[in-house]
Design a protein around this motif. Structure first.
Motif, mmCIF file in Angstrom:
data_model
loop_
_atom_site.group_PDB
_atom_site.id
_atom_site.type_symbol
_atom_site.label_atom_id
_atom_site.label_comp_id
_atom_site.label_asym_id
_atom_site.label_seq_id
_atom_site.Cartn_x
_atom_site.Cartn_y
_atom_site.Cartn_z
ATOM 1 N N MET A 28 -32.567 -17.988 4.430
ATOM 2 C CA MET A 28 -32.227 -16.584 4.697
ATOM 3 C C MET A 28 -32.813 -15.618 3.675
ATOM 4 S SD MET A 28 -28.381 -16.796 6.204
ATOM 5 C CE MET A 28 -27.639 -18.045 5.157
ATOM 6 N N PHE A 29 -33.416 -16.124 2.608
ATOM 7 C CA PHE A 29 -34.025 -15.230 1.621
ATOM 8 C C PHE A 29 -35.319 -14.651 2.189
ATOM 9 C CE2 PHE A 29 -31.158 -17.383 -1.163
ATOM 10 C CZ PHE A 29 -30.937 -16.512 -2.215
ATOM 11 N N ASN A 30 -35.529 -13.374 1.963
ATOM 12 C CA ASN A 30 -36.763 -12.727 2.406
ATOM 13 C C ASN A 30 -37.870 -12.923 1.398
ATOM 14 O OD1 ASN A 30 -35.896 -11.685 4.872
ATOM 15 N ND2 ASN A 30 -34.924 -9.945 3.869
ATOM 16 N N HIS A 31 -39.111 -12.786 1.881
ATOM 17 C CA HIS A 31 -40.302 -12.917 1.041
ATOM 18 C C HIS A 31 -40.630 -11.596 0.358
ATOM 19 C CE1 HIS A 31 -44.405 -13.733 -0.239
ATOM 20 N NE2 HIS A 31 -44.739 -12.599 0.344
ATOM 21 N N SER A 32 -41.167 -11.695 -0.836
ATOM 22 C CA SER A 32 -41.725 -10.545 -1.543
ATOM 23 C C SER A 32 -42.935 -11.016 -2.329
ATOM 24 C CB SER A 32 -40.694 -9.956 -2.504
ATOM 25 O OG SER A 32 -41.289 -8.947 -3.302
ATOM 26 N N CYS A 33 -43.967 -10.177 -2.370
ATOM 27 C CA CYS A 33 -45.131 -10.488 -3.210
ATOM 28 C C CYS A 33 -44.796 -10.277 -4.686
ATOM 29 C CB CYS A 33 -46.322 -9.625 -2.796
ATOM 30 S SG CYS A 33 -46.989 -10.096 -1.192
ATOM 31 N N ALA A 34 -43.689 -9.567 -4.943
ATOM 32 C CA ALA A 34 -43.187 -9.373 -6.311
ATOM 33 C C ALA A 34 -41.722 -9.805 -6.321
ATOM 34 C CB ALA A 34 -43.328 -7.919 -6.731
ATOM 35 N N PRO A 35 -41.465 -11.117 -6.225
ATOM 36 C CA PRO A 35 -40.087 -11.600 -6.085
ATOM 37 C C PRO A 35 -39.263 -11.387 -7.346
ATOM 38 C CG PRO A 35 -41.555 -13.426 -6.495
ATOM 39 C CD PRO A 35 -42.426 -12.214 -6.325
ATOM 40 N N ASN A 36 -37.934 -11.295 -7.150
ATOM 41 C CA ASN A 36 -37.039 -11.199 -8.299
ATOM 42 C C ASN A 36 -36.240 -12.486 -8.498
ATOM 43 O OD1 ASN A 36 -35.246 -10.965 -6.166
ATOM 44 N ND2 ASN A 36 -34.718 -8.829 -6.589
ATOM 45 N N CYS A 37 -36.491 -13.499 -7.652
ATOM 46 C CA CYS A 37 -35.823 -14.797 -7.745
ATOM 47 C C CYS A 37 -36.810 -15.928 -7.464
ATOM 48 C CB CYS A 37 -34.686 -14.899 -6.728
ATOM 49 S SG CYS A 37 -33.318 -13.800 -7.067
ATOM 50 N N VAL A 38 -36.444 -17.114 -7.912
ATOM 51 C CA VAL A 38 -37.219 -18.320 -7.609
ATOM 52 C C VAL A 38 -36.249 -19.427 -7.209
ATOM 53 C CG1 VAL A 38 -39.149 -17.787 -9.153
ATOM 54 C CG2 VAL A 38 -37.219 -19.112 -10.020
ATOM 55 N N PHE A 39 -36.749 -20.374 -6.425
ATOM 56 C CA PHE A 39 -36.001 -21.580 -6.128
ATOM 57 C C PHE A 39 -36.279 -22.576 -7.240
ATOM 58 C CE2 PHE A 39 -36.900 -20.345 -1.541
ATOM 59 C CZ PHE A 39 -35.649 -19.809 -1.341
ATOM 60 N N ALA A 40 -35.261 -23.298 -7.656
ATOM 61 C CA ALA A 40 -35.432 -24.306 -8.703
ATOM 62 C C ALA A 40 -34.578 -25.517 -8.362
ATOM 63 C CB ALA A 40 -35.016 -23.743 -10.054
#
Length: 71
Positions: A28-40
Motif C-alpha cells: 500500500m505504500f506509494n512510490h516516490s523518486c525522492a522517498p522518505n522511507c525504505v523497506f528493511a
C-alpha cells in the motif's frame, strides 16, 4: 508476486537473496523518486520493517510515507 514481493537477504553469510516474502501492508505504500522511507529486513527478528530516512511530520494528517519501487 512480481509486483509485491521483496527479496529476503542473508546478511550474515553470503549477502544474497535467499527467498522472497509477500507483505500485503507494504504493497500500500506509494512510490516516490525522492522517498522518505525504505523497506528493511531485520534478520534478528525475521521480519520486514519500514524505516524513515528523513524527518516526517505527524501533525494534521502528517506526511505521506513513500518508498522507491526501484533500487
Amino acid at each position: 508476486i512480481n509486483s509485491n514481493s521483496h527479496g529476503m537477504r542473508d546478511l550474515e553469510g553470503r549477502n544474497a537473496n535467499v527467498g522472497i516474502g509477500l507483505f500485503p501492508t507494504f504493497a500500500m505504500f506509494n512510490h516516490s523518486c525522492a522517498p522518505n522511507c525504505v523497506f528493511a529486513f531485520s534478520p534478528s527478528r525475521r521480519c520486514m520493517e519500514v524505516r524513515a530516512i528523513e524527518d516526517v511530520d505527524a501533525r494534521d494528517g502528517g506526511t505521506e510515507l513513500c518508498v522507491s519501487y526501484i533500487d
